[in-house]
Design a protein around this motif. Structure first.
Motif, PDB file in Angstrom:
ATOM      1  N   GLY A  98      18.719 -30.666 -13.849  1.00  0.00           N
ATOM      2  CA  GLY A  98      17.553 -30.063 -13.193  1.00  0.00           C
ATOM      3  C   GLY A  98      17.245 -30.745 -11.872  1.00  0.00           C
ATOM      4  O   GLY A  98      17.014 -30.086 -10.848  1.00  0.00           O
ATOM      5  N   ARG A 101      19.977 -30.091  -9.210  1.00  0.00           N
ATOM      6  CA  ARG A 101      19.945 -28.714  -8.648  1.00  0.00           C
ATOM      7  C   ARG A 101      18.599 -28.367  -8.038  1.00  0.00           C
ATOM      8  O   ARG A 101      18.385 -27.225  -7.636  1.00  0.00           O
ATOM      9  CB  ARG A 101      20.231 -27.703  -9.774  1.00  0.00           C
ATOM     10  CG  ARG A 101      21.642 -27.757 -10.322  1.00  0.00           C
ATOM     11  CD  ARG A 101      21.914 -26.502 -11.142  1.00  0.00           C
ATOM     12  NE  ARG A 101      21.003 -26.367 -12.274  1.00  0.00           N
ATOM     13  CZ  ARG A 101      21.335 -26.607 -13.538  1.00  0.00           C
ATOM     14  NH1 ARG A 101      22.555 -26.990 -13.837  1.00  0.00           N
ATOM     15  NH2 ARG A 101      20.454 -26.451 -14.508  1.00  0.00           N
ATOM     16  N   GLU A 103      15.805 -27.755  -9.508  1.00  0.00           N
ATOM     17  CA  GLU A 103      15.298 -26.591 -10.267  1.00  0.00           C
ATOM     18  C   GLU A 103      13.779 -26.549 -10.331  1.00  0.00           C
ATOM     19  O   GLU A 103      13.132 -27.608 -10.390  1.00  0.00           O
ATOM     20  CB  GLU A 103      15.777 -26.697 -11.715  1.00  0.00           C
ATOM     21  CG  GLU A 103      17.226 -26.406 -11.899  1.00  0.00           C
ATOM     22  CD  GLU A 103      17.458 -25.202 -12.793  1.00  0.00           C
ATOM     23  OE1 GLU A 103      16.486 -24.472 -13.097  1.00  0.00           O
ATOM     24  OE2 GLU A 103      18.612 -25.008 -13.172  1.00  0.00           O
ATOM     25  N   THR A 104      13.226 -25.343 -10.370  1.00  0.00           N
ATOM     26  CA  THR A 104      11.800 -25.181 -10.662  1.00  0.00           C
ATOM     27  C   THR A 104      11.699 -24.258 -11.869  1.00  0.00           C
ATOM     28  O   THR A 104      12.331 -23.199 -11.891  1.00  0.00           O
ATOM     29  CB  THR A 104      11.072 -24.556  -9.457  1.00  0.00           C
ATOM     30  OG1 THR A 104      11.231 -25.435  -8.348  1.00  0.00           O
ATOM     31  CG2 THR A 104       9.583 -24.374  -9.731  1.00  0.00           C
ATOM     32  N   ARG A 105      10.972 -24.667 -12.901  1.00  0.00           N
ATOM     33  CA  ARG A 105      10.802 -23.840 -14.110  1.00  0.00           C
ATOM     34  C   ARG A 105       9.318 -23.726 -14.412  1.00  0.00           C
ATOM     35  O   ARG A 105       8.690 -24.744 -14.741  1.00  0.00           O
ATOM     36  CB  ARG A 105      11.453 -24.511 -15.325  1.00  0.00           C
ATOM     37  CG  ARG A 105      12.942 -24.466 -15.391  1.00  0.00           C
ATOM     38  CD  ARG A 105      13.433 -23.106 -15.846  1.00  0.00           C
ATOM     39  NE  ARG A 105      14.857 -23.016 -15.603  1.00  0.00           N
ATOM     40  CZ  ARG A 105      15.772 -23.315 -16.497  1.00  0.00           C
ATOM     41  NH1 ARG A 105      15.425 -23.712 -17.695  1.00  0.00           N
ATOM     42  NH2 ARG A 105      17.052 -23.209 -16.211  1.00  0.00           N
ATOM     43  N   ARG A 109       8.669 -28.876 -11.331  1.00  0.00           N
ATOM     44  CA  ARG A 109       9.598 -28.992 -10.198  1.00  0.00           C
ATOM     45  C   ARG A 109      10.452 -30.241 -10.383  1.00  0.00           C
ATOM     46  O   ARG A 109       9.919 -31.340 -10.509  1.00  0.00           O
ATOM     47  CB  ARG A 109       8.814 -29.079  -8.881  1.00  0.00           C
ATOM     48  CG  ARG A 109       7.937 -27.848  -8.650  1.00  0.00           C
ATOM     49  CD  ARG A 109       7.244 -27.903  -7.313  1.00  0.00           C
ATOM     50  NE  ARG A 109       6.208 -28.908  -7.245  1.00  0.00           N
ATOM     51  CZ  ARG A 109       4.953 -28.739  -7.701  1.00  0.00           C
ATOM     52  NH1 ARG A 109       4.590 -27.592  -8.259  1.00  0.00           N
ATOM     53  NH2 ARG A 109       4.068 -29.720  -7.590  1.00  0.00           N
TER      54      ARG A 109
END
Ligand code: ADP
Ligand SMILES: O=P(O)(O)O[C@H]1O[C@H](CO)[C@@H](O[C@H]2O[C@H](CO)[C@@H](O)[C@H](O)[C@H]2O)[C@H](O)[C@H]1O
Length: 445
Positions: A98, A101, A103-105, A109
């Motif tokens: 995460g 990359r 990633e934001t979920r 963040r």
């Protein structure tokens, strides 16, 4: 149903801050699936009308839980095992991915520090000494601290380390990534990952080895003559500390506080002393001597240069690598509000913290021991020698401690000792005698 299971489990966790008080209610504020079988939860725990929030990594496995995870079990629901997934190296790799990359979920963040590359194949282990946070060590590459109790705001550790790293500061562990979210509309740090110093030793352990060596030597051997003399290391630590202070001054604002603010500082010290005496009555006989020191500070101190500092500086916060000292954990005193932990302060506060730590190292092996009285002079000699060496190194490294600073330094030291008495009474009652020794009359440094 999940909330009730978590309420029954959370009170037993080492990092839970509200131990000993009943939990009135637990609610789930946020529940985000990171990958199948791994959820990120923020829960609110209500006790005596006040609320604290904590984060959890919730693992789910069907039918079977491997033996290595049984200690992390939260509950079993039908055929599903719910467990603390911070302990599951099959799942925690996802945090590396995460961050790598960016990633934001659902508002979580995950970010990596620009210019770094994260090796996502590393597998994690929870660091043994799980205290108020949980640290995951990935191979011998990274250490990722999951902040358990959440306080809205950017964690000072992330703020300071990334600023110092941008200036190529040498005495820090390099930052790699972090996880954040919005809490009450404020950017809030959930986790922070740094380089793991795999071949370094804790300053506290090294200092204790030196003290043990002295206590095991024949009585006529002085600290300077003992094989395990630590003064060279203390001096190098002083030099490193001065450099870190210079770098903090360059990376963040600096100010000078004047007489009326020195008075305010003395009032804060007095208030803390009052609260501490109410909690630990053993402090009462020392109140007037401590107040005298605070009063002298007010009289003699006119201007104090202030800047960002470490805030909770002691031998357990520094590590010796094969080449130098590295400073860890710029979070400030745990338990203080964030604004106070980020406030500008005199670098002498850190100097005082480390001076206290030399006292601790010298006396900790004596707490409650029958030979304590006999060894006390040797403890004092070891502490004095290393305190002096640290101060010499600090000035050699460019740190400033002028004559007028002596009263300020003494006040910081006693204020820290007051904090420590409360800290020990709450956490390690058999150690209270160690900071209490700081209130005995002694020669000034
Ligand atoms: N970058 C690092 N490399 C190696 N060990 C580390 C590192 N950071 C922390 N540690 C180890 O973890 C311990 C606790 O770290 P610290 O940041 O002080 O956490 P806490 O705030 O939970 O006390 C340290 O005393 C040290 O032994
Ligand atoms: O490391 P933390 O940020 O959790 O700091 C807290 O715990 C420390 C204890 O680990 C405590 O430090 C005190 O004990 C140390 C020895 O264990 C000693 O070296 C320090 O001088 C003494 O203050 C620290 O005060 C507390 O905030």
């Amino acid at each position: 149903m999940l909330a009730e299971l978590l309420a029954a489990w959370i009170g037993r966790q080492r990092w839970f801050g509200g131990k000993g008080r009943p939990i009135d209610e637990l609610s789930i504020d946020s529940d985000v699936e990171l990958t199948p079988g791994l959820r990120h939860l923020i829960v609110a725990v209500w006790q005596d009308g006040s609320r604290d929030r904590y984060q959890l990594l919730l693992g789910e496995r069907s039918h079977q839980l491997p033996d290595r995870l049984t200690h992390a079990l939260i509950a079993t629901v039908d055929d599903t095992y719910l467990y603390d997934a911070a302990h599951d190296s099959d799942r925690t790799g996802w945090l590396l991915e995460g961050m790598a990359r960016d990633e934001t979920r659902s508002g979580l963040r995950m970010r990596h520090v620009a210019g770094t590359e994260i090796d996502t194949t590393q597998r994690s282990l929870v660091l043994g000494a799980e205290q108020s946070n949980t640290s995951l060590v990935y191979g011998d590459a990274y250490i990722c601290k999951l902040f358990r109790r959440l306080i809205p705001g950017v964690n000072p550790e992330l703020e300071i380390i990334t600023a110092l790293a941008a200036g190529n500061a040498p005495h820090i562990a390099q930052p790699y990534g972090w996880i954040e979210t919005d809490l009450d509309g404020t950017d809030t740090t959930l986790a922070f990952m740094q380089e793991f110093l795999s071949n370094a030793n804790d300053g506290w352990d090294l200092a204790l080895t030196s003290v043990r060596d002295l206590y095991a030597s024949p009585p006529e051997i002085k600290a300077a003559e003992a094989g395990g003399d630590f003064a060279g290391e203390s001096e190098r630590l002083g030099i490193a500390t001065a450099q870190v202070h210079r770098e903090l001054a360059a990376a963040f604002p600096i100010e000078v506080i004047e007489t009326h603010e020195v008075k305010r500082m003395a009032e804060t010290f007095r208030r803390r002393l009052g609260r501490a005496v109410a909690e630990v009555p053993e402090l009462r006989p020392h109140v007037s001597a401590v107040e005298h020191v605070y009063h002298e500070m007010e009289l003699l101190t006119t201007e104090v240069p202030v800047q960002r500092v470490h805030g909770d500086y002691h031998l357990g916060q520094v590590m010796r690598t094969p080449t130098d000292w590295v400073v860890l954990d710029f979070e400030g005193e745990p338990g203080q509000p964030l604004a106070e932990r980020r406030a500008l302060s005199s670098p002498l506060r850190d100097v005082a913290g480390m001076l206290r730590s030399f006292d601790y190292a010298a006396r900790h092996l004596l707490a409650g021991r029958p030979e304590a009285d006999e060894l006390e002079p040797r403890a004092q000699e070891w502490a004095d020698r290393n305190r002096h060496a640290f101060l010499d190194g600090y000035m050699e490294g460019g740190g400033v401690i002028n004559r007028a600073d002596a009263a300020l330094l003494r006040a910081f030291e006693l204020s820290k000792a007051v904090y420590e008495v409360v800290y020990e009474a709450r956490n390690r009652p058999t150690w209270v005698s160690i900071p209490l020794a700081a209130f005995r009359p002694r020669a000034q440094l």
